[in-house]
Design an enzyme around this catalytic site. Structure first.
Site, mmCIF file in Angstrom:
data_model
loop_
_atom_site.group_PDB
_atom_site.id
_atom_site.type_symbol
_atom_site.label_atom_id
_atom_site.label_comp_id
_atom_site.label_asym_id
_atom_site.label_seq_id
_atom_site.Cartn_x
_atom_site.Cartn_y
_atom_site.Cartn_z
ATOM 1 N N ASN A 1 61.514 47.437 10.892
ATOM 2 C CA ASN A 1 60.314 47.807 11.656
ATOM 3 C C ASN A 1 60.094 49.321 11.755
ATOM 4 O O ASN A 1 59.005 49.772 12.143
ATOM 5 C CB ASN A 1 60.336 47.182 13.058
ATOM 6 N N ARG B 1 47.051 47.480 18.175
ATOM 7 C CA ARG B 1 48.243 46.636 18.043
ATOM 8 C C ARG B 1 49.175 46.755 19.255
ATOM 9 O O ARG B 1 49.820 45.798 19.665
ATOM 10 C CB ARG B 1 49.014 47.022 16.775
ATOM 11 N N ASN C 1 52.248 39.746 17.607
ATOM 12 C CA ASN C 1 51.642 40.642 18.604
ATOM 13 C C ASN C 1 50.468 41.437 18.021
ATOM 14 O O ASN C 1 49.421 41.575 18.654
ATOM 15 C CB ASN C 1 52.677 41.657 19.114
ATOM 16 N N GLY C 2 50.678 41.966 16.820
ATOM 17 C CA GLY C 2 49.646 42.792 16.184
ATOM 18 C C GLY C 2 48.384 41.990 15.919
ATOM 19 O O GLY C 2 47.267 42.428 16.239
ATOM 20 N N ARG C 3 48.562 40.802 15.356
ATOM 21 C CA ARG C 3 47.395 39.961 15.045
ATOM 22 C C ARG C 3 46.663 39.528 16.315
ATOM 23 O O ARG C 3 45.446 39.433 16.355
ATOM 24 C CB ARG C 3 47.827 38.738 14.219
ATOM 25 N N ASP D 1 56.840 36.753 16.985
ATOM 26 C CA ASP D 1 55.965 37.397 15.997
ATOM 27 C C ASP D 1 54.484 37.138 16.310
ATOM 28 O O ASP D 1 54.143 36.118 16.908
ATOM 29 C CB ASP D 1 56.315 36.859 14.599
ATOM 30 N N ARG E 1 59.314 32.211 7.658
ATOM 31 C CA ARG E 1 60.467 32.939 7.111
ATOM 32 C C ARG E 1 61.363 33.418 8.243
ATOM 33 O O ARG E 1 60.989 33.393 9.417
ATOM 34 C CB ARG E 1 60.011 34.095 6.228
ATOM 35 N N ILE E 2 62.539 33.872 7.829
ATOM 36 C CA ILE E 2 63.588 34.224 8.777
ATOM 37 C C ILE E 2 63.638 35.737 9.021
ATOM 38 O O ILE E 2 64.147 36.197 10.038
ATOM 39 C CB ILE E 2 64.949 33.703 8.227
ATOM 40 N N SER E 3 63.102 36.509 8.077
ATOM 41 C CA SER E 3 63.027 37.973 8.217
ATOM 42 C C SER E 3 64.350 38.629 8.648
ATOM 43 O O SER E 3 64.361 39.511 9.513
ATOM 44 C CB SER E 3 61.889 38.360 9.180
HETATM 45 C C1 IPE Z 1 60.253 40.058 12.636
HETATM 46 O O1 IPE Z 1 58.873 40.178 12.556
HETATM 47 C C2 IPE Z 1 60.807 41.099 13.569
HETATM 48 C C3 IPE Z 1 60.481 40.922 14.981
HETATM 49 C C4 IPE Z 1 59.845 39.924 15.520
HETATM 50 C C5 IPE Z 1 60.965 41.972 15.853
HETATM 51 P P1 IPE Z 1 58.163 41.055 11.427
HETATM 52 O O2 IPE Z 1 56.717 40.977 11.698
HETATM 53 O O3 IPE Z 1 58.768 42.404 11.351
HETATM 54 O O4 IPE Z 1 58.558 40.260 10.095
HETATM 55 P P2 IPE Z 1 57.822 40.181 8.696
HETATM 56 O O5 IPE Z 1 57.541 41.589 8.263
HETATM 57 O O6 IPE Z 1 56.570 39.405 8.907
HETATM 58 O O7 IPE Z 1 58.781 39.461 7.808
HETATM 59 C C1 IPE Z 2 56.175 41.117 16.458
HETATM 60 O O1 IPE Z 2 54.802 41.211 16.288
HETATM 61 C C2 IPE Z 2 56.736 42.267 17.258
HETATM 62 C C3 IPE Z 2 57.521 43.241 16.469
HETATM 63 C C4 IPE Z 2 57.798 43.139 15.200
HETATM 64 C C5 IPE Z 2 58.033 44.385 17.187
HETATM 65 P P1 IPE Z 2 54.170 42.002 15.075
HETATM 66 O O2 IPE Z 2 53.956 43.409 15.503
HETATM 67 O O3 IPE Z 2 54.985 41.840 13.852
HETATM 68 O O4 IPE Z 2 52.790 41.277 14.921
HETATM 69 P P2 IPE Z 2 52.042 40.890 13.577
HETATM 70 O O5 IPE Z 2 53.004 40.090 12.758
HETATM 71 O O6 IPE Z 2 51.684 42.177 12.906
HETATM 72 O O7 IPE Z 2 50.872 40.110 14.009
HETATM 73 MG MG MG Z 3 54.978 40.412 12.395
#
Ligand code: IPE
Ligand code: IPE
Ligand code: MG
Length: 236
Positions: A62, A27, A16-18, A14, A187-189
């Site tokens: 997602n 992102r 990548n976006g940030r 988790d 969290r476990i998501s």
């Molecule tokens: C969990 O991350 C899913 C993956 C890493 C693929 P998310 O970014 O989707 O989870 P939440 O929304 O923070 O719970």
């Molecule tokens: C995890 O990174 C990758 C996927 C869920 C595919 P995010 O894309 O959730 O990155 P943040 O949580 O927004 O930073």
């Molecule tokens: Mg995320």
């Protein structure tokens, strides 16, 4: 102290976006860097003699993201699978996928099939990619398969125990020993709920694209210090 190596490591990759936003990038750039991190970390993990690696690549939740991001991720999966194919074959690791086919394009599905087909006899390790995956769905699907076997008279209710149940999950995998989540979320998501029953949990603030072999060592060191009791009282 003995160096305990976990048999099954699972990672919620988790942040990548940030990672991208912090640099003023789109992102998708974070996902691109995240894929490179996975390549490096997976090689490191198998070199450490860890046999099973599960990663959360895309959750069933997602799909709620912008179409542009989802489309990018799907293209990235195909590219990453192709790029990692030789490494996986060289290391003798079997690739399996967990999740549902629903909504995935034929292109993605065909690449997945090719990878699992061509690596199915490999015995050095398992690489479980959770793509279009939800932990509750996995348990519900297993329950449906079991119920229909019972209904058809192919399975007795008395035969159903945890190890039987495990065989009806997307893949019959060993329990998770160490679960890592990056990016500072606790969290476990909806990830591998069944398999993590007794997993040691490790959370780090490091964003997935920055996660390095040294960070992996920190997680493994922390695992080494854990006292896994599985409900028993340990004689010390
Ligand atoms: C969990 O991350 C899913 C993956 C890493 C693929 P998310 O970014 O989707 O989870 P939440 O929304 O923070 O719970
Ligand atoms: C995890 O990174 C990758 C996927 C869920 C595919 P995010 O894309 O959730 O990155 P943040 O949580 O927004 O930073
Ligand atoms: Mg995320």
């Amino acid at each position: 102290m003995d160096n305990k190596v976990p048999n099954h490591v699972a990672i919620i990759m988790d942040g990548n976006g940030r990672w991208a936003q912090k640099r003023g990038l789109k992102r998708t750039k974070g996902h691109q860097k995240g894929a490179q991190t996975l390549k490096k970390i997976s090689e490191y993990i198998y070199d450490k003699n860890i046999k099973v690696l599960s990663v959360f690549a895309f959750s069933t939740e997602n799909w709620k993201r912008d179409k542009e991001e989802v489309d990018y991720l799907m293209k990235l999966f195909i590219k990453a699978f192709k790029e990692n194919f030789e490494t996986v074959k060289k290391k003798g690791v079997k690739v399996v996928f967990s999740g549902v086919e629903d909504k995935l394009s034929d292109k993605v599905l065909n690449t997945m099939k090719k990878m699992s087909e061509e690596t199915k006899n490999n015995t050095n390790g398992i690489f479980n990619v959770c793509l279009n995956y939800g932990g509750q769905d996995e348990i519900v699907e297993a329950t449906k398969k079991i119920s229909s076997k019972v209904k058809n008279g192919e399975l007795n209710i008395e035969e159903i125990d945890a190890s039987t149940f495990n065989k009806y999950l997307f893949n019959d995998l060993p329990p998770i020993d160490l679960l890592i989540r990056t990016s500072g979320e606790y969290r476990i998501s909806n990830f591998m709920l069944w398999q993590m029953a007794y997993a040691e949990l490790y959370f780090t603030d490091v964003l997935w694209p920055d996660f390095s072999p040294e960070d992996m060592d920190k997680a493994l060191d922390s695992y080494n210090e854990r006292d896994r009791r599985f409900g028993a009282i340990k004689n010390k």
